[in-house]
Enzyme design. Structure first.
Site, PDB file in Angstrom:
ATOM      1  N   SER A   1       0.837  -1.204   0.000  1.00  0.00           N
ATOM      2  CA  SER A   1       0.000   0.000   0.000  1.00  0.00           C
ATOM      3  C   SER A   1       0.865   1.245   0.000  1.00  0.00           C
ATOM      4  CB  SER A   1      -0.928   0.028   1.210  1.00  0.00           C
ATOM      5  OG  SER A   1      -1.679   1.233   1.170  1.00  0.00           O
TER       6      SER A   1
ATOM      7  N   LYS B   1      -4.080  -6.816   3.544  1.00  0.00           N
ATOM      8  CA  LYS B   1      -4.156  -5.695   2.587  1.00  0.00           C
ATOM      9  C   LYS B   1      -5.609  -5.406   2.206  1.00  0.00           C
ATOM     10  CE  LYS B   1      -3.337  -2.420  -0.183  1.00  0.00           C
ATOM     11  NZ  LYS B   1      -3.237  -2.290  -1.581  1.00  0.00           N
TER      12      LYS B   1
ATOM     13  N   HIS C   1      -7.135  -3.559   4.983  1.00  0.00           N
ATOM     14  CA  HIS C   1      -6.614  -2.181   4.888  1.00  0.00           C
ATOM     15  C   HIS C   1      -7.467  -1.372   3.917  1.00  0.00           C
ATOM     16  CE1 HIS C   1      -4.296   0.789   2.626  1.00  0.00           C
ATOM     17  NE2 HIS C   1      -3.579   0.994   3.708  1.00  0.00           N
ATOM     18  N   ASN C   2      -7.735  -1.951   2.761  1.00  0.00           N
ATOM     19  CA  ASN C   2      -8.500  -1.215   1.758  1.00  0.00           C
ATOM     20  C   ASN C   2      -9.943  -0.988   2.203  1.00  0.00           C
ATOM     21  OD1 ASN C   2      -6.144  -1.361   0.294  1.00  0.00           O
ATOM     22  ND2 ASN C   2      -7.171  -1.814  -1.631  1.00  0.00           N
TER      23      ASN C   2
ATOM     24  N   GLU D   1      -9.819   1.773   4.452  1.00  0.00           N
ATOM     25  CA  GLU D   1      -9.571   2.971   3.611  1.00  0.00           C
ATOM     26  C   GLU D   1     -10.895   3.523   3.062  1.00  0.00           C
ATOM     27  OE1 GLU D   1      -6.344   2.400   0.635  1.00  0.00           O
ATOM     28  OE2 GLU D   1      -7.837   2.934  -0.877  1.00  0.00           O
TER      29      GLU D   1
HETATM   30  N1  NDP Z   1      -2.038   1.581  -8.696  1.00  0.00           N
HETATM   31  C1  NDP Z   1      -2.057   1.540  -7.363  1.00  0.00           C
HETATM   32  O1  NDP Z   1      -2.143   2.569  -6.660  1.00  0.00           O
HETATM   33  C2  NDP Z   1      -1.938   0.225  -6.673  1.00  0.00           C
HETATM   34  C3  NDP Z   1      -1.993  -0.962  -7.381  1.00  0.00           C
HETATM   35  N2  NDP Z   1      -1.832  -2.152  -6.745  1.00  0.00           N
HETATM   36  C4  NDP Z   1      -1.847  -3.410  -7.486  1.00  0.00           C
HETATM   37  O2  NDP Z   1      -0.567  -3.582  -8.088  1.00  0.00           O
HETATM   38  C5  NDP Z   1      -0.684  -4.262  -9.351  1.00  0.00           C
HETATM   39  C6  NDP Z   1      -0.082  -3.396 -10.444  1.00  0.00           C
HETATM   40  O3  NDP Z   1      -0.806  -2.177 -10.461  1.00  0.00           O
HETATM   41  P1  NDP Z   1      -0.457  -1.031 -11.505  1.00  0.00           P
HETATM   42  O4  NDP Z   1       1.006  -0.761 -11.480  1.00  0.00           O
HETATM   43  O5  NDP Z   1      -1.411   0.076 -11.223  1.00  0.00           O
HETATM   44  O6  NDP Z   1      -0.695  -1.691 -12.929  1.00  0.00           O
HETATM   45  P2  NDP Z   1      -2.046  -2.251 -13.625  1.00  0.00           P
HETATM   46  O7  NDP Z   1      -2.923  -2.889 -12.638  1.00  0.00           O
HETATM   47  O8  NDP Z   1      -2.614  -1.158 -14.467  1.00  0.00           O
HETATM   48  O9  NDP Z   1      -1.437  -3.382 -14.584  1.00  0.00           O
HETATM   49  C7  NDP Z   1      -0.614  -3.045 -15.664  1.00  0.00           C
HETATM   50  C8  NDP Z   1       0.538  -4.022 -15.774  1.00  0.00           C
HETATM   51  O10 NDP Z   1       0.048  -5.360 -15.926  1.00  0.00           O
HETATM   52  C9  NDP Z   1       0.608  -5.911 -17.136  1.00  0.00           C
HETATM   53  N3  NDP Z   1      -0.323  -6.878 -17.705  1.00  0.00           N
HETATM   54  C10 NDP Z   1      -1.648  -6.731 -17.880  1.00  0.00           C
HETATM   55  N4  NDP Z   1      -2.174  -7.849 -18.411  1.00  0.00           N
HETATM   56  C11 NDP Z   1      -1.154  -8.732 -18.579  1.00  0.00           C
HETATM   57  C12 NDP Z   1      -1.056 -10.051 -19.071  1.00  0.00           C
HETATM   58  N5  NDP Z   1      -2.140 -10.714 -19.493  1.00  0.00           N
HETATM   59  N6  NDP Z   1       0.153 -10.636 -19.094  1.00  0.00           N
HETATM   60  C13 NDP Z   1       1.242  -9.972 -18.662  1.00  0.00           C
HETATM   61  N7  NDP Z   1       1.217  -8.720 -18.178  1.00  0.00           N
HETATM   62  C14 NDP Z   1       0.030  -8.110 -18.124  1.00  0.00           C
HETATM   63  C15 NDP Z   1       0.809  -4.714 -18.007  1.00  0.00           C
HETATM   64  O11 NDP Z   1       1.676  -5.014 -19.059  1.00  0.00           O
HETATM   65  P3  NDP Z   1       1.682  -4.101 -20.382  1.00  0.00           P
HETATM   66  O12 NDP Z   1       2.531  -2.938 -20.062  1.00  0.00           O
HETATM   67  O13 NDP Z   1       2.264  -4.995 -21.410  1.00  0.00           O
HETATM   68  O14 NDP Z   1       0.268  -3.731 -20.683  1.00  0.00           O
HETATM   69  C16 NDP Z   1       1.392  -3.739 -17.013  1.00  0.00           C
HETATM   70  O15 NDP Z   1       2.719  -4.008 -16.712  1.00  0.00           O
HETATM   71  C17 NDP Z   1      -2.169  -4.531  -9.531  1.00  0.00           C
HETATM   72  O16 NDP Z   1      -2.445  -5.821  -9.077  1.00  0.00           O
HETATM   73  C18 NDP Z   1      -2.837  -3.492  -8.638  1.00  0.00           C
HETATM   74  O17 NDP Z   1      -4.100  -3.932  -8.175  1.00  0.00           O
HETATM   75  C19 NDP Z   1      -1.559  -2.213  -5.404  1.00  0.00           C
HETATM   76  C20 NDP Z   1      -1.491  -1.070  -4.665  1.00  0.00           C
HETATM   77  C21 NDP Z   1      -1.728   0.238  -5.225  1.00  0.00           C
HETATM   78  O1  5RP Z   2      -4.750  -0.480  -3.018  1.00  0.00           O
HETATM   79  C1  5RP Z   2      -4.822   0.730  -3.109  1.00  0.00           C
HETATM   80  C2  5RP Z   2      -4.311   1.616  -2.038  1.00  0.00           C
HETATM   81  O2  5RP Z   2      -4.009   0.939  -0.885  1.00  0.00           O
HETATM   82  C3  5RP Z   2      -5.530   1.321  -4.280  1.00  0.00           C
HETATM   83  O3  5RP Z   2      -5.187   2.641  -4.450  1.00  0.00           O
HETATM   84  C4  5RP Z   2      -6.965   1.061  -4.055  1.00  0.00           C
HETATM   85  O4  5RP Z   2      -7.232  -0.202  -4.599  1.00  0.00           O
HETATM   86  C5  5RP Z   2      -7.898   2.019  -4.701  1.00  0.00           C
HETATM   87  O5  5RP Z   2      -9.143   1.391  -4.601  1.00  0.00           O
HETATM   88  P1  5RP Z   2     -10.449   1.900  -5.314  1.00  0.00           P
HETATM   89  O6  5RP Z   2     -10.069   2.203  -6.748  1.00  0.00           O
HETATM   90  O7  5RP Z   2     -11.401   0.781  -5.186  1.00  0.00           O
HETATM   91  O8  5RP Z   2     -10.853   3.156  -4.575  1.00  0.00           O
END
Ligand code: NDP
Ligand code: 5RP
Length: 484
Positions: free
Chosen positions: A136, A190, A193-194, A197
Site C-alpha cells: 500500500s 491488505k 486495509h482497503n 480505507e
Molecule cells: N495503482 C495503485 O495505486 C496500486 C496498485 N496495486 C496493485 O498492483 C498491481 C499493479 O498495479 P499497476 O502498477 O497500477 O498496474 P495495472 O494494474 O494497471 O497493470 C498493468 C501491468 O500489468 C501488465 N499486464 C496486464 N495484463 C497482462 C497479461 N495478461 N500478461 C502480462 N502482463 C500483463 C501490463 O503489461 P503491459 O505494459 O504490457 O500492458 C502492465 O505491466 C495490480 O495488481 C494493482 O491492483 C496495489 C497497490 C496500489
Molecule cells: O490499493 C490501493 C491503495 O491501498 C488502491 O489505491 C486502491 O485499490 C484504490 O481502490 P479503489 O479504486 O477501489 O478506490
C-alpha cells in the site's frame, strides 16, 4: 536459428510488470542497492525505465521470462506486479514454467486472498515458494517507501526480509513491513486495509458534506478546518490529502475542484471483497459496508436524477447556532465513527485467525500501517498500544483509551447524526457506526423478536434466557413449548 546464450546470473530480484507500481518498486529496490532484472509484457516499459532512471542503480533489462530466469541469482526471486486477476494467473503460470524448486514468486498486486491461497498451493506442488504480498502507498509509496504485508512460508521470508524491509517506509527506525502469516494472510490484511480505507474516506466525505451544508463556507475555508484537525487525534494521510483536494482550484473554470468533479465514486473491488469476506466470516463491518454502498448509491446517477425531483425532504440548511461548537461536534463524530470502522476491520483479522488457522498479530499490523500506506495515521500508535496491553482484545472499543474517546465523543456524535438526519443530509457512515455502538452496548436487542418470528414461520427454534436447550413454541398446535 541462433542459439540462446544464457547470461551469467547478475540480478538479486526480478520485477515483471512495470506499470505504475512495478516501475516504482523496481526503482526503490535499485536505489537501496539491489540489482533488479526488469521484465514487462511489452518491451517499451522496460526500455523507458532504463532510459529515464538507469542511473539510479543496477538494472538488468530482459525481454522474456526465460531470460529473466537466466539472469537471476538462486534461489530466484521474482516480484509480479501485473494487473490483478487472470493476468496474474497467466504470468504465474508462465513463471512456473521457467523457475525451479526453491525459487520464490512474490505477487505484490491486489489479489484476493483466496486466489493467493490457491496459487500458493499450486506452486507448492512444483516446489516453488509463493508469497502474496500486500503493498500500500500508491505510486509515491512504491517509490519512496510503501507499507508491505507479506504472506507465505515463514522460512522463505528470510530470503525476502532484507529487501522488503529495506524498501518499506520507516517510522522511527521501524520498517513498515513484517511477516503477516502463511498463504493468503498478507493479502487478507491488505484487503482489510482497503476496506478501512473506504470507510475512512466515506467518513471524511460525510464530515465535509455536513460542514458544507450547514456553514456558509467555501471548500478552501473548510480545508482550514481539516488542517486544524490534522494536528490532533485525526492526524492522517487521508485528512492531509483532503486539505489539498479542498484547496485545489480548477484551472479551466476557476471554481473549487470538488465542484467540477462528477459526484460518482468509483471502485476497483477491494472494498467489496472486504464486505463479502466479512459476511462469510460473520463479522459485522457495517462501517466498511456502508462506505461501499455509499459509493454504489453515488454512481446510480439515473435513480438519483429521478429521485431528486420526486422524493421530498427538509428544506434549507441544517441550523447551527454556534459554528465552532458544531465543528468540534463533527470532529468528535468523525473520530468516534472512525474508531468503529477500524475496530470492525481489526475484528476481521481476529476472526480470520480462527477460520484459517493464522496468527495475525494485530498490534504488528497497526505498527506497519503507521507509515507508507493510505490509512497511515497517528492513532495507529494508539491501536498498537491497545494490542500491546491485551494481545487478544476482542474489540478495540474495549481498550481503555478508546472507551474514553467514545465517552468523550458520544454526545457530540448523537447531536451530529440527529442534526444530519433532521436536515436530510445523508450520513450513512456516521449513523451506522453509532447504531453499531448502541447495539453493542444494549442490554437487550430485538433479536429476541426475530427469533420468535423464525420459530413461528419455520420452526427454527430459539434458546431461552432461563435454561439451556433449544425450544419450539408450538405455534399451530396447543401452544405447548417443546424442547428440540
Ligand atoms: N495503482 C495503485 O495505486 C496500486 C496498485 N496495486 C496493485 O498492483 C498491481 C499493479 O498495479 P499497476 O502498477 O497500477 O498496474 P495495472 O494494474 O494497471 O497493470 C498493468 C501491468 O500489468 C501488465 N499486464 C496486464 N495484463 C497482462 C497479461 N495478461 N500478461 C502480462 N502482463 C500483463 C501490463 O503489461 P503491459 O505494459 O504490457 O500492458 C502492465 O505491466 C495490480 O495488481 C494493482 O491492483 C496495489 C497497490 C496500489
Ligand atoms: O490499493 C490501493 C491503495 O491501498 C488502491 O489505491 C486502491 O485499490 C484504490 O481502490 P479503489 O479504486 O477501489 O478506490
Amino acid at each position: 536459428m541462433e542459439p540462446v546464450v544464457s547470461p551469467q546470473p547478475s540480478a538479486q530480484i526480478g520485477v515483471t510488470g512495470l506499470a505504475t507500481m512495478g516501475h516504482n518498486l523496481a526503482r526503490n529496490l535499485a536505489r537501496h542497492g539491489f540489482s533488479v532484472a526488469l521484465h514487462n509484457r511489452t518491451q517499451e516499459r522496460v526500455d523507458a525505465l532504463v532510459a529515464q532512471h538507469g542511473d539510479e542503480g543496477t538494472f538488468v533489462p530482459v525481454s522474456s521470462l526465460e531470460e529473466l530466469a537466466a539472469v537471476l541469482e538462486r534461489p530466484r526471486r521474482v516480484l509480479v506486479m501485473v494487473k490483478a486477476g487472470p493476468a496474474t494467473d497467466a504470468v504465474i503460470d508462465d513463471l512456473a514454467g521457467v523457475l525451479e524448486p526453491g525459487d520464490i514468486v512474490i505477487d505484490g498486486g491486489n489479489a484476493h486472498f483466496a486466489d493467493t491461497r490457491r496459487r500458493e498451493a499450486a506452486l507448492k506442488e512444483k516446489g516453488i515458494r509463493f508469497f502474496g504480498v500486500g503493498v500500500s502507498g500508491g505510486e509515491e509509496g512504491a517509490l519512496n517507501g510503501p507499507s508491505i504485508m507479506p504472506g507465505g512460508d515463514r522460512e522463505a521470508y528470510q530470503a525476502l526480509a532484507p529487501m522488503l524491509e529495506a524498501i518499506a517506509a520507516q517510522v522511527g527506525g521501524t520498517p513498515c513491513c513484517t511477516y503477516i502469516g502463511p498463504d493468503g494472510a498478507g493479502h487478507f490484511v491488505k484487503m482489510v486495509h482497503n476496506g478501512i480505507e473506504y470507510a475512512d474516506m466515506q467518513l471524511i466525505a460525510e464530515a465535509y458534506d455536513l460542514l458544507r451544508s450547514a456553514l456558509d463556507e467555501t471548500p478552501a475555508q473548510l480545508a482550514d478546518v481539516f488542517e486544524t484537525w490534522n494536528s490532533g487525534d485525526l492526524e492522517s494521510f487521508l485528512i492531509e490529502i483532503t486539505v489539498r483536494v479542498l484547496r485545489h482550484v480548477d484551472g479551466a473554470t476557476g471554481r473549487p475542484f470538488v465542484d467540477v468533479v462528477v459526484d460518482e465514486a468509483e471502485q476497483k473491488g477491494t472494498g467489496l471483497w472486504t464486505v463479502q469476506t466479512a459476511l462469510e466470516l460473520g463479522v459485522p463491518v457495517s462501517g466498511i459496508a456502508e462506505a461501499v454502498f455509499a459509493r454504489g448509491v453515488s454512481s446510480h446517477s439515473g435513480q438519483r436524477e429521478r429521485a431528486r425531483g420526486l422524493l421530498p425532504g427538509p428544506a434549507g440548511r441544517p441550523h447551527v447556532d454556534d459554528r465552532d461548537a458544531f465543528v468540534e461536534d463533527v470532529r468528535k463524530a468523525l473520530y468516534a465513527s472512525k474508531l468503529v470502522a477500524y475496530a470492525q476491520g481489526f475484528d476481521m483479522m481476529r476472526s480470520a485467525n480462527e477460520r484459517y488457522g493464522w496468527d495475525i498479530d494485530r498490534g504488528a499490523v497497526a505498527t506497519i500501517w503507521r507509515g507508507g500506506c493510505i490509512i497511515r495515521a497517528r492513532f495507529l500508535d494508539r491501536i498498537r498500544e491497545a494490542y500491546d496491553r491485551e494481545r487478544e482484545l476482542p474489540s478495540l472499543l474495549f481498550d481503555a483509551y478508546f472507551t474514553q474517546a467514545l465517552v468523550d465523543g458520544q454526545e457530540a456524535w448523537r447531536r451530529v447524526v440527529s442534526l444530519a438526519t433532521a436536515s436530510g443530509v445523508p450520513v450513512p457512515g456516521f449513523s451506522s457506526a453509532l447504531a453499531y455502538y448502541d447495539a453493542l452496548r444494549a442490554d437487550r436487542l430485538p433479536a429476541a423478536l426475530i427469533q420468535g418470528q423464525r420459530d413461528l414461520f419455520g420452526a427454527h427454534t430459539y434458546r431461552r434466557v432461563d435454561r439451556p436447550g433449544s425450544f419450539h413454541a408450538g405455534w399451530s398446535g396447543d401452544g405447548q413449548e417443546e424442547e428440540r
